[in-house]
Structures are given as structure tokens and as C-alpha cells.
Design a protein around this motif. Structure first.
Motif, PDB file in Angstrom:
ATOM      1  N   VAL A  30      -0.491   0.141  21.772  1.00  0.00           N
ATOM      2  CA  VAL A  30      -1.079   1.156  21.047  1.00  0.00           C
ATOM      3  C   VAL A  30      -0.393   1.994  20.147  1.00  0.00           C
ATOM      4  N   PRO A  31      -0.760   1.948  19.007  1.00  0.00           N
ATOM      5  CA  PRO A  31       0.017   2.985  18.270  1.00  0.00           C
ATOM      6  C   PRO A  31       0.204   4.563  18.293  1.00  0.00           C
ATOM      7  N   VAL A  32       1.119   5.063  18.631  1.00  0.00           N
ATOM      8  CA  VAL A  32       1.436   6.446  18.783  1.00  0.00           C
ATOM      9  C   VAL A  32       2.068   6.935  17.627  1.00  0.00           C
ATOM     10  N   GLY A  33       2.268   6.520  16.417  1.00  0.00           N
ATOM     11  CA  GLY A  33       2.961   6.740  15.477  1.00  0.00           C
ATOM     12  C   GLY A  33       3.282   5.700  14.292  1.00  0.00           C
ATOM     13  N   SER A  34       3.870   6.141  13.311  1.00  0.00           N
ATOM     14  CA  SER A  34       4.424   4.931  12.218  1.00  0.00           C
ATOM     15  C   SER A  34       2.950   4.068  11.943  1.00  0.00           C
ATOM     16  N   GLY A  69       0.816  -1.209   0.119  1.00  0.00           N
ATOM     17  CA  GLY A  69      -0.035  -0.040   0.122  1.00  0.00           C
ATOM     18  C   GLY A  69       0.895   1.120   0.044  1.00  0.00           C
ATOM     19  N   SER A  70       2.086   1.217   0.409  1.00  0.00           N
ATOM     20  CA  SER A  70       2.898   2.420   0.389  1.00  0.00           C
ATOM     21  C   SER A  70       3.840   2.557  -0.760  1.00  0.00           C
ATOM     22  N   THR A  71       4.183   1.396  -1.702  1.00  0.00           N
ATOM     23  CA  THR A  71       4.989   1.268  -2.729  1.00  0.00           C
ATOM     24  C   THR A  71       4.507   2.354  -4.005  1.00  0.00           C
ATOM     25  N   GLU A  72       5.427   2.803  -4.475  1.00  0.00           N
ATOM     26  CA  GLU A  72       5.417   3.788  -5.983  1.00  0.00           C
ATOM     27  C   GLU A  72       6.308   3.216  -6.948  1.00  0.00           C
ATOM     28  N   TRP A  73       5.777   2.495  -7.935  1.00  0.00           N
ATOM     29  CA  TRP A  73       6.447   2.124  -8.982  1.00  0.00           C
ATOM     30  C   TRP A  73       6.566   3.105 -10.262  1.00  0.00           C
ATOM     31  N   LEU A  74       7.541   3.937 -10.184  1.00  0.00           N
ATOM     32  CA  LEU A  74       7.541   5.180 -11.210  1.00  0.00           C
ATOM     33  C   LEU A  74       8.186   5.070 -12.223  1.00  0.00           C
ATOM     34  N   ASP A  75       8.178   5.813 -13.300  1.00  0.00           N
ATOM     35  CA  ASP A  75       9.082   5.989 -14.566  1.00  0.00           C
ATOM     36  C   ASP A  75       9.394   7.238 -14.682  1.00  0.00           C
ATOM     37  N   MET A 134       6.869  10.146   3.841  1.00  0.00           N
ATOM     38  CA  MET A 134       8.375  10.287   3.408  1.00  0.00           C
ATOM     39  C   MET A 134       8.812   9.148   2.383  1.00  0.00           C
ATOM     40  N   MET A 135       9.640   9.471   1.552  1.00  0.00           N
ATOM     41  CA  MET A 135       9.857   8.797   0.417  1.00  0.00           C
ATOM     42  C   MET A 135      11.056   7.979   0.581  1.00  0.00           C
ATOM     43  N   ASN A 136      11.255   6.827   0.449  1.00  0.00           N
ATOM     44  CA  ASN A 136      12.782   5.878   0.677  1.00  0.00           C
ATOM     45  C   ASN A 136      13.299   6.290   1.742  1.00  0.00           C
ATOM     46  N   THR A 137      12.526   6.233   3.048  1.00  0.00           N
ATOM     47  CA  THR A 137      13.245   6.520   4.445  1.00  0.00           C
ATOM     48  C   THR A 137      14.447   5.437   4.574  1.00  0.00           C
ATOM     49  N   PHE A 138      15.576   6.026   4.719  1.00  0.00           N
ATOM     50  CA  PHE A 138      16.466   4.673   4.512  1.00  0.00           C
ATOM     51  C   PHE A 138      16.593   3.868   5.754  1.00  0.00           C
ATOM     52  N   ASP A 139      16.228   4.079   6.744  1.00  0.00           N
ATOM     53  CA  ASP A 139      15.903   3.371   7.914  1.00  0.00           C
ATOM     54  C   ASP A 139      14.989   2.339   7.755  1.00  0.00           C
ATOM     55  N   LEU A 140      13.944   2.726   6.586  1.00  0.00           N
ATOM     56  CA  LEU A 140      12.968   1.585   6.198  1.00  0.00           C
ATOM     57  C   LEU A 140      13.549   0.903   5.251  1.00  0.00           C
ATOM     58  N   TRP A 191      11.949   3.414  -8.051  1.00  0.00           N
ATOM     59  CA  TRP A 191      11.143   2.690  -6.940  1.00  0.00           C
ATOM     60  C   TRP A 191      11.011   3.533  -5.669  1.00  0.00           C
ATOM     61  N   VAL A 192       9.973   3.719  -5.132  1.00  0.00           N
ATOM     62  CA  VAL A 192       9.808   4.331  -3.694  1.00  0.00           C
ATOM     63  C   VAL A 192       8.785   3.673  -2.889  1.00  0.00           C
ATOM     64  N   VAL A 193       9.078   3.789  -1.739  1.00  0.00           N
ATOM     65  CA  VAL A 193       8.309   3.018  -0.761  1.00  0.00           C
ATOM     66  C   VAL A 193       8.051   4.375   0.319  1.00  0.00           C
ATOM     67  N   ASN A 194       6.698   4.721   0.386  1.00  0.00           N
ATOM     68  CA  ASN A 194       6.537   5.936   1.258  1.00  0.00           C
ATOM     69  C   ASN A 194       6.394   5.357   2.528  1.00  0.00           C
ATOM     70  N   GLU A 195       6.507   6.563   3.596  1.00  0.00           N
ATOM     71  CA  GLU A 195       6.715   5.892   5.003  1.00  0.00           C
ATOM     72  C   GLU A 195       5.393   6.259   5.852  1.00  0.00           C
ATOM     73  N   GLY A 196       4.494   5.324   5.174  1.00  0.00           N
ATOM     74  CA  GLY A 196       2.989   5.067   5.730  1.00  0.00           C
ATOM     75  C   GLY A 196       2.356   6.548   5.894  1.00  0.00           C
ATOM     76  N   GLU A 197       1.855   6.895   7.211  1.00  0.00           N
ATOM     77  CA  GLU A 197       1.275   8.065   7.342  1.00  0.00           C
ATOM     78  C   GLU A 197       1.993   9.040   6.995  1.00  0.00           C
ATOM     79  N   TYR A 198       3.263   8.927   7.240  1.00  0.00           N
ATOM     80  CA  TYR A 198       4.237  10.360   7.052  1.00  0.00           C
ATOM     81  C   TYR A 198       4.364  10.534   5.767  1.00  0.00           C
TER      82      TYR A 198
END
Length: 707
Positions: free
Chosen positions: A678-682, A305-311, A333-339, A324-331
């Protein structure tokens, strides 16, 4: 356990999901946003002219229904909503099946190897990139002498019918040009638009009242019969959709409009469902426990659900130029290196070319050279080196070269500070595992000059003088200004937040030296490989010597300023192991002393009151109630496979983690950062696919450890 939880049903690379499952909440289609859709979903049936039975995937009316100021004559039949006791649900790796009353709804989100558009046949790329899902709605009227009418519908603005724009080849509704649902024409199936689903059941011949903001399908089922209808759920976002780097979706090369997407999916329905079933069977036949299977399935849905296959080739005459981009969920952010490093093992299984391309982009656009500074020094800058940004941008806007959307100066080891050392280790570890798994000689040759720079950068962040180096990061990037660096555990306390002297980051530094030694060896640079290997040994000694016998573990900050116990101390072991650089019995091999000490550390802290919550969930730091579900999955794998740790209550732990996602997260599908469950982020997050590592632990049919 309740069946009230959202799942992201998402095609590959479209940054789009059809989300449903959380009781009394909205969902449905959402595109280019890190949250669930905002439609009420009306899915159910009516027997004869009786009440309308429906699934509970909508919010109740907040006031009287008076569109255009006109009070409508309401159907006197009741809307009956299925309750918890009526619903049975089964989540598969690529499917989600919901049963209630005489209704069965199955949603299929197929996935598999993702082809590199530069080398694969266009037909293969078109099939994999098609931004659509398949739903099967089954209505069982075999036990009745009355006709049944099924409903699959939702409310949204800008609804339109699809028959008039498809020359009658599609029956369904769409939201503008961006998303829609459709079937092929067949007797007894018709589209409708109305003010409410009940209005569509009143027998009116005017089934397409285009002012209505509720639309979908009506399905007739004769008495004594069972009927299934296959529905395509599709998305389409045309044109250039990013800034900074201009790119479009890869699928727009093959599908000009939404109608093309829906038609293609319906024509390929059998193949799509077959692949989804194959993925489901693959997971079902694995040695994972039921809780592990559920966690991996939910995480995988969230990842796509967070992936973008771009051209970046914006015209069809040019060859594909994938991004290729993976967005950081609700945030977002694009290709966050920690992810990126935590998605590594999933992506190497299904899209190794995407790993390569992202690493190349970090080098070409999102690397920088800095200086370093001692803590408290007044303006004295020392040699630094190369590193990488935290991310590549946010909200479909690529940041300028060398900048992230996240990092800011003058913050003293607090959220939004720089992660220079962390990202340096992330690139090295990702590159090493990528090369070891793929044997990509072109990648090695392209970056052989960089490897020496990476080694120098690591060494400089320890100390400028070789004789003063301890093997552990001690200097902050000049980019921090008056502040200090942090780690990926940015919202945790001192135990994992501060980078300098951090045990977790020391483990990844050890791994980076070892990985770099292998990369340099592969490039034929024996002297630098030896230097990097010697540095890894120095780091290992620093970690081992910090073991505190009275407490039985290593303190979170090696200088003793934090005595918290942290599980991620073991995280660095994963990358050399994945490259085959650790012996099969790592505790007895070349790096055995470090492995044995980390095993002692781990066994001492994974216990109630230290790094376990009372209900059994893992607590990454003894001094914080924040835990990341993805990191727990990763550390579990390391504990079982490398440390050979004893985990007698493994299934109890996993059941607690399932409750975090279902009872804690619920509406937000897969969430990562949890505070006491309980989720507090991410939230709405992709990172949980670290759990793919579990599939490497035992062959299918083998008995799961500690079950």
C-alpha cells in the motif's frame, strides 16, 4: 485483476497529465500539480432516447443539483454505469485501451527520442514538445435500428467553447487558456456546455449554455453504423513559469496558445498514433513477462507526467537554452538526485542531452564544499570536499545556489537530514555511465579538474589520515550540524536510513571509486586513477570481510550495530557493469570475490520471512515493511544479469508487484514507496522507469529467464 486503476496519459515535458481509470473517482486534466485531475469524466453513449451508459470515472452526486437556486427538470432516463464485469482494458507502453458495451476508448501517449533544441531542426523540436495527446472514441451501432449519441465530457470551472476562438476550425471545450479537448469539424459532432451531461441529451438547440460547468462532445451515430472520432487533448501554460531560475516551457516557442497545440496534434494525428503503436509493439515483442510489461508501461506513463522541458531563453529571438526537470511526483521536488540516478538509463535511451545538462547544472549551481566531522565530536572540523544537493527546488521554484528544498541540519540520521555522501556517489556514477555510453569528450574536458576534487572528497569522508581509511564512509558532513547523514532510503529504519557505515552506501562508494578511476584514466591522469582504483579495492575488502558466516549475509551496518538483511547491498554493481568495467562473467573476473560474496548475500536473504513478503513481493530490508518499487526493479536486473542469481518464482514476485500498483495504489497511478503493498508516500511518481533495464536482459523473442 481489477481494471480500476489510474494511468497518467502525459505529453513529453509539460508537467501535465490526463488521468483516468480509477472507478468512482475524479480525474481528467491536471497541469503543474503532482496529483490526478479533479474533474468528473462522463464518457459513454445513449441508444435512441434510452438510458445513458457511461464509464465509471466520476464520483456520485453529493446533494441535489440546484444551480443558481433553481431546481431543474431532470431527465427521467437513468444513468447506467458500466461495472467491473463490463470493462476490458489493455495498457500498452504508449497507449491505454478501454472497452465497455458498444464503446472503445483508446488514449495514445507517444514518446521517442527527444531532440536537443540547440542542434535539432525547429520542426523536430516542435513536434516532440507539442503538449498534447490523442484519443480515439469508437462507437459501434451496427446492431441497432436506433440512432446512438456518444458523449465525451467532463466537469470543470471556467469552461469555454473553442469554435469561437478558432474561426470554426476546432470543435470542443477548454478550461480557460490552460487545457482543452477538440476535434476537427465534421457532420454529427458538436460541442456542448450544460449543467450535467443528461441536460445536453435533452434535444435542446441551445447546446452551448455557457453557465454550465459540464462540457465536451456529442457524437451522432446513425443506426447500423460504426463511427470513430479522433480527439486532441492539449495543454498550454504560457509565460515564465518558474522562479529562482526563470524559464518557460520549450513548446511556447512554437505554440502561442492552446488552439495552436490542439490544431497541430490533430494535423499530426496519424504520425502520433503510429509512434505510439511502434512503442507498444516494441514492448509487446520483448522477452518480458506480462507482469513486467505492465509494470514498465505504467511506470513510463508516470515518468512523463512529471517531466518539464523548459527553456531559459525567454524571447524567441534568442537561441533555445533547454533546461530539463523531472518533478518528484506528489512531492514536486525538482531533479531530486536520488531519482536522477534511477532515471539515468531511461533518459540515456531517449534524451542523453538532458542527462548531461542536469549533471552540468548540479556542478554549476547545486554543488557545495563542506567540512566533515567525526561522530560525537565537539566542533572539530576536518577537510571535506565537494558534493551536491539533494534536489534543485520544489513547486517550480529553483532553490538558491548550493541549497536544496529538502535537507536540514541537526537531525540525527532522520528524514530531511543531508545526503552529502549519497549525492556525491550519484554524480560520479551518473557521469561515468553517461561518458561510457555517449563518449562525450566535451563533458570530460569540462569537468576534468572536478574529478580530482571528487576523489579527494570521497577519501576525506572515510578518514583524514590515509592510513586510517577503511574504504567506507565514516564521517558526516559539517552541514549536518549536530546531526548525521542519511541515504535515499530516508524513511526506512536504521538498516538503510543511516549513511555512516551503511552497506548499501559502501557498495555505491566502491562503484564510485571504480568509476572515477576510469574517468581519470580517460583524462590521462594515471596516478590519480591508480589511487582511485586502490581505494575501490579497499572498499571491496571492507564489504567482503563483513560477511557474517553464521547468518549467511552481510549486516546492513558494517559495524554490526544493525544486523538487518538488505537487498540494496548489490545496487553499486550496476554502474561499473553499465560502463563495461566488469567482465562478462563478473564472478570470475577482477572483482570476482566481491561479486561472489554479494551473490551469497543475495541468495541467503531473498526468501520468505527475510526479504520476501508472504505474497511474494520483495522486501528491501528484513526489518522494515517499506519497499520502493523502482529499487526492486533495479535490483532484480542486477541479480539476474550480474549475480546470475536463481529466481525460480520471478513471475510470482512480479504479479505481487502488479497488485501493489493496481490494488494498492489504484487512484495514484504509479506509486513507489509501498508498505506491505500500500503506498505510504512517493505517489504519482516517475522513478519506476528503472524497469527499462529489463529490456537489456534478453533480445526480443528470446525466452525470459525463470519463466
Amino acid at each position: 485483476m481489477t481494471s480500476s486503476y489510474n494511468v497518467q496519459h502525459a505529453p513529453v515535458g509539460a508537467f501535465a497529465s490526463f488521468t483516468l481509470g480509477s472507478f468512482n473517482r475524479r480525474g481528467g486534466f491536471a497541469s503543474q500539480v503532482g496529483r490526478p485531475g479533479e474533474s468528473n469524466l462522463y464518457i459513454g453513449y445513449r441508444e435512441g432516447d434510452g438510458d445513458f451508459f457511461c464509464l465509471p470515472y466520476f464520483e456520485g452526486h453529493s446533494g441535489p443539483d440546484v444551480p443558481f437556486g433553481v431546481t431543474l427538470t431532470h431527465d427521467t432516463r437513468m444513468r447506467r454505469v458500466f461495472g467491473e464485469q463490463d470493462i476490458r482494458r489493455e495498457l500498452g507502453w504508449a497507449s491505454d485501451t478501454i472497452r465497455a458495451g458498444r464503446l472503445t476508448l483508446a488514449l495514445y501517449s507517444p514518446f521517442g527520442p527527444i531532440p536537443d533544441p540547440r542542434t535539432a531542426a525547429p520542426s523536430e523540436v516542435a513536434e516532440r514538445s507539442c503538449p498534447a495527446l490523442i484519443a480515439r472514441l469508437e462507437l459501434d451501432n451496427t446492431g441497432s435500428d436506433k440512432p446512438m449519441t456518444g458523449v465525451f465530457s467532463l466537469d470543470a470551472s471556467s469552461l469555454r467553447d473553442l469554435e469561437s476562438t478558432s474561426d470554426g476550425r476546432l470543435v470542443g471545450v477548454a478550461h480557460g487558456r490552460r487545457w482543452g479537448l477538440a476535434v476537427r469539424p465534421e457532420p454529427g459532432v458538436r460541442a456542448f456546455q450544460a449543467f450535467a451531461p443528461e441536460n445536453a441529451l435533452d434535444g435542446s438547440a441551445d447546446r452551448l449554455f455557457r453557465l454550465g460547468k459540464t462540457g465536451g462532445l456529442l457524437i451522432d451515430v446513425p443506426p447500423g453504423e460504426k463511427r470513430e472520432v479522433w480527439i486532441a487533448l492539449g495543454f498550454h501554460d504560457a509565460g515564465t513559469i518558474t522562479t529562482g531560475i526563470e524559464a518557460r516551457y520549450a513548446y511556447t516557442r512554437y505554440f502561442r496558445r492552446l488552439e495552436d497545440v490542439l490544431s497541430f496534434a490533430l494535423d499530426r494525428r496519424e504520425a502520433l498514433v503510429k509512434e505510439a503503436v511502434q512503442r507498444d509493439e516494441e514492448l509487446a515483442q520483448s522477452a518480458l513477462s506480462p507482469s513486467q510489461k505492465w509494470l514498465l508501461a505504467q511506470a513510463t506513463h508516470g515518468y512523463f507526467g512529471s517531466t518539464e522541458w523548459l527553456d531559459t531563453a525567454l524571447d524567441d529571438a534568442s537561441p533555445p537554452a533547454p533546461l530539463w526537470v523531472v518533478n518528484e511526483g506528489e512531492y514536486e521536488m525538482m531533479n531530486t538526485f536520488d531519482l536522477t540516478i534511477d532515471h539515468l538509463f531511461f533518459e540515456l535511451r531517449y534524451a542523453s542531452w538532458a542527462v548531461r545538462d542536469v549533471l552540468d547544472l548540479f556542478v554549476d549551481r547545486y554543488s557545495y564544499r563542506d567540512k566533515v566531522k567525526r561522530p560525537g565530536a565537539n566542533g572539530e572540523l576536518l577537510p571535506g570536499g565537494v558534493s551536491f544537493t539533494h534536489d534543485m527546488g520544489v513547486g517550480n521554484h529553483f532553490s538558491p545556489a548550493g541549497d536544496s528544498s529538502y535537507e536540514r541540519p541537526n537531525l540525527d540520521a532522520a528524514c530531511f537530514s543531508y545526503m552529502t555522501h549519497e549525492q556525491l556517489t550519484n554524480w560520479i556514477c551518473c557521469a561515468g555511465v553517461y561518458v561510457a555510453r555517449t563518449g562525450d569528450k566535451g563533458f570530460l574536458e569540462r569537468h576534468r579538474g572536478l574529478f580530482a576534487e571528487l576523489l579527494a572528497s570521497l577519501l576525506h569522508r572515510d578518514a583524514p589520515e590515509p592510513g586510517a581509511r577503511t574504504g567506507v564512509m565514516a564521517l558526516d558532513s559539517s552541514r549536518c550540524g549536530t546531526g548525521a547523514e542519511i541515504t535515499t532510503y530516508d524513511s526506512l529504519d536504521h538498516s538503510l536510513g543511516r549513511a555512516r557505515g551503511n552497506l548499501y552506501l559502501a557498495g555505491k562508494t566502491w562503484a564510485s571509486y571504480l568509476v572515477l578511476a576510469d574517468l581519470l584514466r580517460r583524462c590521462g591522469d594515471a596516478p590519480l586513477a591508480a589511487e582511485s582504483r586502490a581505494a575501490s579495492q579497499k572498499t571491496a575488502r571492507a564489504i567482503v570481510s563483513a560477511f557474517h558466516e553464521p547468518s549467511g549475509y552481510i549486516p546492513a551496518l558494517l559495524d554490526g550495530s544493525s544486523t538487518s538483511a538488505i537487498i540494496p547491498a548489490i545496487e553499486g554493481l550496476l554502474y561499473p557493469h553499465a560502463m563495461g568495467l566488469l567482465d562478462g562473467n563478473a564472478a570470475e573476473g577482477e572483482h570476482g570475490e566481491l561479486v561472489r560474496v554479494l551473490r551469497r548475500h543475495f541468495q541467503a536473504i531473498v526468501k520468505p520471512g527475510v526479504c520476501l513478503f508472504p505474497e511474494g513481493g520483495w522486501k528491501l530490508s528484513s526489518s522494515s515493511d517499506n519497499s520502493w518499487a523502482s529499487k526492486i526493479a533495479l535490483c532484480q536486473h542486477i541479480a539476474r544479469v550480474i549475480l546470475k542469481a536463481d529466481l525460480p518464482d520471478a513471475e510470482r514476485h512480479e504479479q505481487a508487484h502488479v497488485r501493489w500498483q493496481i490494488e494498492g495504489s489504484g487512484y495514484w497511478a504509479y506509486s513507489d514507496q509501498m508498505q506491505r503493498g500500500v503506498p505510504v508516500g512517493s505517489r504519482y511518481y516517475p522513478r519506476g522507469v528503472t524497469a527499462i533495464l529489463w529490456l537489456d536482459e534478453a533480445p526480443a523473442g528470446a525466452k525470459s529467464p525463470s519463466r
